[in-house]
Design a protein around this motif. Structure first.
Motif, PDB file in Angstrom:
ATOM      1  N   LYS A  27     -10.439  -9.901  -4.634  1.00 28.77           N
ATOM      2  CA  LYS A  27     -10.289  -9.709  -3.188  1.00 28.77           C
ATOM      3  C   LYS A  27      -8.834  -9.829  -2.753  1.00 28.77           C
ATOM      4  O   LYS A  27      -8.476  -9.389  -1.669  1.00 28.77           O
ATOM      5  CB  LYS A  27     -11.135 -10.749  -2.443  1.00 28.77           C
ATOM      6  CG  LYS A  27     -12.622 -10.537  -2.623  1.00 28.77           C
ATOM      7  CD  LYS A  27     -13.395 -11.613  -1.888  1.00 28.77           C
ATOM      8  CE  LYS A  27     -14.888 -11.351  -2.002  1.00 28.77           C
ATOM      9  NZ  LYS A  27     -15.685 -12.433  -1.443  1.00 28.77           N
ATOM     10  N   ARG A  28      -7.993 -10.479  -3.590  1.00 24.19           N
ATOM     11  CA  ARG A  28      -6.612 -10.709  -3.151  1.00 24.19           C
ATOM     12  C   ARG A  28      -5.550 -10.098  -4.054  1.00 24.19           C
ATOM     13  O   ARG A  28      -4.483  -9.714  -3.583  1.00 24.19           O
ATOM     14  CB  ARG A  28      -6.360 -12.226  -3.025  1.00 24.19           C
ATOM     15  CG  ARG A  28      -7.197 -12.835  -1.911  1.00 24.19           C
ATOM     16  CD  ARG A  28      -6.507 -13.981  -1.259  1.00 24.19           C
ATOM     17  NE  ARG A  28      -5.221 -13.641  -0.652  1.00 24.19           N
ATOM     18  CZ  ARG A  28      -4.364 -14.531  -0.200  1.00 24.19           C
ATOM     19  NH1 ARG A  28      -4.637 -15.815  -0.308  1.00 24.19           N
ATOM     20  NH2 ARG A  28      -3.229 -14.157   0.347  1.00 24.19           N
ATOM     21  N   LEU A  29      -5.801 -10.038  -5.363  1.00 20.15           N
ATOM     22  CA  LEU A  29      -4.764  -9.556  -6.277  1.00 20.15           C
ATOM     23  C   LEU A  29      -4.354  -8.133  -5.898  1.00 20.15           C
ATOM     24  O   LEU A  29      -5.202  -7.252  -5.756  1.00 20.15           O
ATOM     25  CB  LEU A  29      -5.289  -9.578  -7.718  1.00 20.15           C
ATOM     26  CG  LEU A  29      -4.275  -9.185  -8.792  1.00 20.15           C
ATOM     27  CD1 LEU A  29      -3.140 -10.204  -8.872  1.00 20.15           C
ATOM     28  CD2 LEU A  29      -4.959  -9.050 -10.151  1.00 20.15           C
ATOM     29  N   GLY A  30      -3.063  -7.916  -5.711  1.00 16.14           N
ATOM     30  CA  GLY A  30      -2.575  -6.584  -5.357  1.00 16.14           C
ATOM     31  C   GLY A  30      -2.782  -6.239  -3.892  1.00 16.14           C
ATOM     32  O   GLY A  30      -2.670  -5.074  -3.493  1.00 16.14           O
ATOM     33  N   GLU A  31      -3.035  -7.259  -3.054  1.00 14.78           N
ATOM     34  CA  GLU A  31      -3.245  -6.986  -1.627  1.00 14.78           C
ATOM     35  C   GLU A  31      -1.974  -6.392  -1.009  1.00 14.78           C
ATOM     36  O   GLU A  31      -0.862  -6.570  -1.526  1.00 14.78           O
ATOM     37  CB  GLU A  31      -3.658  -8.270  -0.879  1.00 14.78           C
ATOM     38  CG  GLU A  31      -2.536  -9.294  -0.787  1.00 14.78           C
ATOM     39  CD  GLU A  31      -2.982 -10.647  -0.213  1.00 14.78           C
ATOM     40  OE1 GLU A  31      -4.193 -10.870  -0.044  1.00 14.78           O
ATOM     41  OE2 GLU A  31      -2.102 -11.479   0.043  1.00 14.78           O
ATOM     42  N   GLU A  32      -2.127  -5.692   0.099  1.00 10.23           N
ATOM     43  CA  GLU A  32      -0.975  -5.079   0.782  1.00 10.23           C
ATOM     44  C   GLU A  32      -0.111  -6.171   1.415  1.00 10.23           C
ATOM     45  O   GLU A  32      -0.630  -7.111   2.010  1.00 10.23           O
ATOM     46  CB  GLU A  32      -1.464  -4.151   1.901  1.00 10.23           C
ATOM     47  CG  GLU A  32      -1.705  -2.721   1.454  1.00 10.23           C
ATOM     48  CD  GLU A  32      -0.457  -2.032   0.887  1.00 10.23           C
ATOM     49  OE1 GLU A  32      -0.572  -1.496  -0.221  1.00 10.23           O
ATOM     50  OE2 GLU A  32       0.609  -2.062   1.560  1.00 10.23           O
ATOM     51  N   ASN A  33       1.182  -6.039   1.284  1.00  9.14           N
ATOM     52  CA  ASN A  33       2.115  -6.927   1.987  1.00  9.14           C
ATOM     53  C   ASN A  33       3.359  -6.088   2.258  1.00  9.14           C
ATOM     54  O   ASN A  33       4.246  -5.961   1.407  1.00  9.14           O
ATOM     55  CB  ASN A  33       2.440  -8.167   1.140  1.00  9.14           C
ATOM     56  CG  ASN A  33       3.348  -9.133   1.889  1.00  9.14           C
ATOM     57  OD1 ASN A  33       4.192  -8.718   2.681  1.00  9.14           O
ATOM     58  ND2 ASN A  33       3.174 -10.423   1.642  1.00  9.14           N
ATOM     59  N   ALA A  34       3.372  -5.482   3.442  1.00  4.15           N
ATOM     60  CA  ALA A  34       4.418  -4.499   3.756  1.00  4.15           C
ATOM     61  C   ALA A  34       5.807  -5.137   3.737  1.00  4.15           C
ATOM     62  O   ALA A  34       6.782  -4.495   3.316  1.00  4.15           O
ATOM     63  CB  ALA A  34       4.137  -3.880   5.118  1.00  4.15           C
ATOM     64  N   ASP A  35       5.910  -6.389   4.167  1.00  2.00           N
ATOM     65  CA  ASP A  35       7.228  -7.038   4.205  1.00  2.00           C
ATOM     66  C   ASP A  35       7.789  -7.215   2.796  1.00  2.00           C
ATOM     67  O   ASP A  35       8.966  -6.945   2.539  1.00  2.00           O
ATOM     68  CB  ASP A  35       7.144  -8.405   4.900  1.00  2.00           C
ATOM     69  CG  ASP A  35       6.827  -8.261   6.384  1.00  2.00           C
ATOM     70  OD1 ASP A  35       7.010  -7.138   6.908  1.00  2.00           O
ATOM     71  OD2 ASP A  35       6.376  -9.241   6.997  1.00  2.00           O
ATOM     72  N   LEU A  36       6.924  -7.677   1.893  1.00  2.00           N
ATOM     73  CA  LEU A  36       7.390  -7.865   0.508  1.00  2.00           C
ATOM     74  C   LEU A  36       7.716  -6.526  -0.138  1.00  2.00           C
ATOM     75  O   LEU A  36       8.721  -6.377  -0.820  1.00  2.00           O
ATOM     76  CB  LEU A  36       6.273  -8.527  -0.321  1.00  2.00           C
ATOM     77  CG  LEU A  36       6.334 -10.029  -0.536  1.00  2.00           C
ATOM     78  CD1 LEU A  36       5.166 -10.461  -1.411  1.00  2.00           C
ATOM     79  CD2 LEU A  36       7.651 -10.451  -1.168  1.00  2.00           C
ATOM     80  N   LYS A  37       6.846  -5.556   0.108  1.00  2.00           N
ATOM     81  CA  LYS A  37       7.055  -4.238  -0.500  1.00  2.00           C
ATOM     82  C   LYS A  37       8.397  -3.643  -0.057  1.00  2.00           C
ATOM     83  O   LYS A  37       9.124  -3.043  -0.860  1.00  2.00           O
ATOM     84  CB  LYS A  37       5.902  -3.305  -0.106  1.00  2.00           C
ATOM     85  CG  LYS A  37       5.882  -2.011  -0.872  1.00  2.00           C
ATOM     86  CD  LYS A  37       4.585  -1.248  -0.608  1.00  2.00           C
ATOM     87  CE  LYS A  37       4.587   0.062  -1.369  1.00  2.00           C
ATOM     88  NZ  LYS A  37       3.377   0.838  -1.140  1.00  2.00           N
ATOM     89  N   ALA A  38       8.720  -3.864   1.214  1.00  2.47           N
ATOM     90  CA  ALA A  38       9.969  -3.298   1.753  1.00  2.47           C
ATOM     91  C   ALA A  38      11.192  -3.798   0.984  1.00  2.47           C
ATOM     92  O   ALA A  38      12.189  -3.087   0.851  1.00  2.47           O
ATOM     93  CB  ALA A  38      10.095  -3.644   3.234  1.00  2.47           C
ATOM     94  N   ILE A  39      11.093  -5.003   0.442  1.00  4.08           N
ATOM     95  CA  ILE A  39      12.235  -5.560  -0.306  1.00  4.08           C
ATOM     96  C   ILE A  39      12.508  -4.749  -1.567  1.00  4.08           C
ATOM     97  O   ILE A  39      13.651  -4.611  -1.997  1.00  4.08           O
ATOM     98  CB  ILE A  39      11.947  -7.033  -0.710  1.00  4.08           C
ATOM     99  CG1 ILE A  39      11.713  -7.907   0.513  1.00  4.08           C
ATOM    100  CG2 ILE A  39      13.076  -7.598  -1.586  1.00  4.08           C
ATOM    101  CD1 ILE A  39      11.320  -9.353   0.170  1.00  4.08           C
ATOM    102  N   TYR A  40      11.422  -4.198  -2.153  1.00  3.05           N
ATOM    103  CA  TYR A  40      11.561  -3.606  -3.486  1.00  3.05           C
ATOM    104  C   TYR A  40      11.445  -2.079  -3.505  1.00  3.05           C
ATOM    105  O   TYR A  40      11.396  -1.490  -4.581  1.00  3.05           O
ATOM    106  CB  TYR A  40      10.523  -4.228  -4.428  1.00  3.05           C
ATOM    107  CG  TYR A  40      10.739  -5.718  -4.587  1.00  3.05           C
ATOM    108  CD1 TYR A  40      11.885  -6.198  -5.210  1.00  3.05           C
ATOM    109  CD2 TYR A  40       9.827  -6.646  -4.079  1.00  3.05           C
ATOM    110  CE1 TYR A  40      12.107  -7.568  -5.344  1.00  3.05           C
ATOM    111  CE2 TYR A  40      10.029  -8.006  -4.214  1.00  3.05           C
ATOM    112  CZ  TYR A  40      11.174  -8.463  -4.845  1.00  3.05           C
ATOM    113  OH  TYR A  40      11.387  -9.806  -4.977  1.00  3.05           O
ATOM    114  N   LEU A  41      11.392  -1.462  -2.334  1.00  2.00           N
ATOM    115  CA  LEU A  41      11.395  -0.002  -2.316  1.00  2.00           C
ATOM    116  C   LEU A  41      12.786   0.486  -2.703  1.00  2.00           C
ATOM    117  O   LEU A  41      13.786  -0.196  -2.450  1.00  2.00           O
ATOM    118  CB  LEU A  41      11.039   0.514  -0.923  1.00  2.00           C
ATOM    119  CG  LEU A  41       9.579   0.303  -0.504  1.00  2.00           C
ATOM    120  CD1 LEU A  41       9.383   0.659   0.965  1.00  2.00           C
ATOM    121  CD2 LEU A  41       8.639   1.108  -1.386  1.00  2.00           C
TER     122      LEU A  41
END
Ligand code: NAD
Length: 366
Positions: A346-360
């Motif tokens: 239910k949680r592994l790989g959940e969306e987290n736009a703020d974290l993702k933005a760091i690594y785009l």
């Protein structure tokens, strides 16, 4: 000597802790040429580029446009692997070597497989411990029936990852980008458990966060039932103190017992079938990453040269991700979960736009 003379240009994305196990074999193995390396953090990538005498980039789009590559090694935070792999395949049509875990969710595996099939390229997932001499020896004897039927297969991982380890980078210890001890550290060993003992049918698990302030678990336990009827136990923790102790697998079978130990299943501590193998198949390693990346890259070369297909296929790499998700789901729901339910955590790989933005890749433009 290789018969074909093709030289594969390789680019590396991510110059963190694991990168030495990529530029090392690429530099050492004839047939590869390190074309360029890239990291969002110049303080990590530039000194390495200087040392290796290759161009450094902060942004992989610029790198791959200016210096086309045949193979790209994706060594970025785990939760970014699907995004980076698919983006690179779609834009540049290169083959991919991707660090473990290749993805966190089964739906991302499907998207990655589709992208690779469409572009007619290969994705090579890393599970370097499969190459350990101890693992290969026990697997051979199991597959040729010399150990007989398995009664019990166990994993025991006792490593130490204190708070500063998680505080080093924003992605560590998060459900969106990392997963806990079972994912980051345990994935190698749940892969090896199935590699040796066969596929799992069902799992019953519990997890807890004991000694660190992070979202994810640092301690995970489960009982396992294999399709063969064998039983299993998984014990994975990064809460061992004050140090790393072991990553071991035991296979208790009709005709003998194998205990693969050491820091990363690099030793054959006990092998009743052939005690001489205990010395012959035990190898000292400098750290838990071992030497398997070198054999892994030799097999990439052979596959791309048209020789034997890589023994670690994308499909066999998916088995550990399916098991990983079933294990979490069992701990989350407090019930036995069957692999063929195909449930995701239910949680592994959940969306987290703020974290993702760091690594785009675009993060360099900020
Ligand atoms: N096979 C193994 O034994 C092994 C060992 C360690 C780590 N790993 C895996 O390798 C991956 C990386 O781990 P690590 O410990 O090296 O992490 P790390 O944080 O030390 O390094 C990751 C690097 O990727 C860079 N990065 C992130 N997004 C980027 C982007 N868009 N463009 C360019 N650079 C980008 C970061 O700046 C960082 O320097 C993880 O998935 C981890 O699970 C595997």
């Amino acid at each position: 000597m290789r018969e074909t003379q093709s030289n594969y240009k390789v680019a590396i994305i991510g110059c963190g802790r694991v990168s030495k196990n990529h530029w090392g074999p690429i530099n050492d193995i004839e047939g590869f040429e390190l074309a360029s390396i890239c990291d969002l953090q110049p303080e990590r990538g530039q000194p390495l580029a200087d040392k290796l005498s290759v161009p450094f980039y902060r942004d992989y789009d610029t790198m791959l446009q200016e210096r086309p590559a045949d193979i790209v090694c994706v060594l970025t935070p785990s939760g970014m692997h699907p995004h980076h792999v698919i983006d690179i395949i779609e834009k540049y049509g290169t083959h991919i070597v991707v660090e473990k875990p290749m993805a966190l969710s089964q739906s991302d595996l499907v998207r990655m497989r589709n992208a690779a099939e469409k572009a007619k390229v290969k994705i090579f997932p890393i599970y370097q411990n499969r190459y350990n001499k101890a693992v290969q020896r026990v697997r051979l004897d199991l597959s040729e029936g010399r150990l007989g039927k398995i009664a019990l297969g166990t994993v025991r991982l006792r490593w130490c990852r204190p708070q500063p380890y998680y505080d080093r980078d924003p992605w560590r210890g998060t459900w969106a980008m990392d997963g806990g001890a079972l994912t980051n550290q345990g994935i190698h060993y749940i892969d090896l458990l199935q590699y040796l003992a066969g596929k799992v049918e069902s799992v019953s698990a519990k997890m807890a966060t004991q000694f660190v302030d992070v979202e994810v678990e640092d301690t995970f336990v489960a009982t396992v039932k294999f399709l063969s009827g064998a039983l299993g136990v998984i014990e994975v923790t990064t809460a061992s103190r004050p140090d790393d102790f072991e990553a071991s697998i035991s296979i208790l079978a009709e005709k003998g017992t194998a205990i693969l130990g050491g820091l990363a299943c690099n030793q054959l501590d006990c092998y009743t079938l052939d005690t001489t193998a205990e010395t012959e198949c035990s190898v000292e390693i400098p750290d838990a990453y071992g030497f398997g990346h070198w054999d892994f890259f030799r097999d990439v070369l052979e596959d791309l040269d048209g020789g034997k297909p890589h023994p670690i296929s994308f499909e066999t790499g998916c088995d550990a991700i399916n098991l990983l998700n079933a294990l979490y789901r069992s701990a989350e729901e407090g019930r036995e979960v069957f692999i063929n339910e195909k449930l995701a955590s239910k949680r592994l790989g959940e969306e987290n736009a703020d974290l993702k933005a760091i690594y785009l890749a675009e993060a360099t433009q900020a």
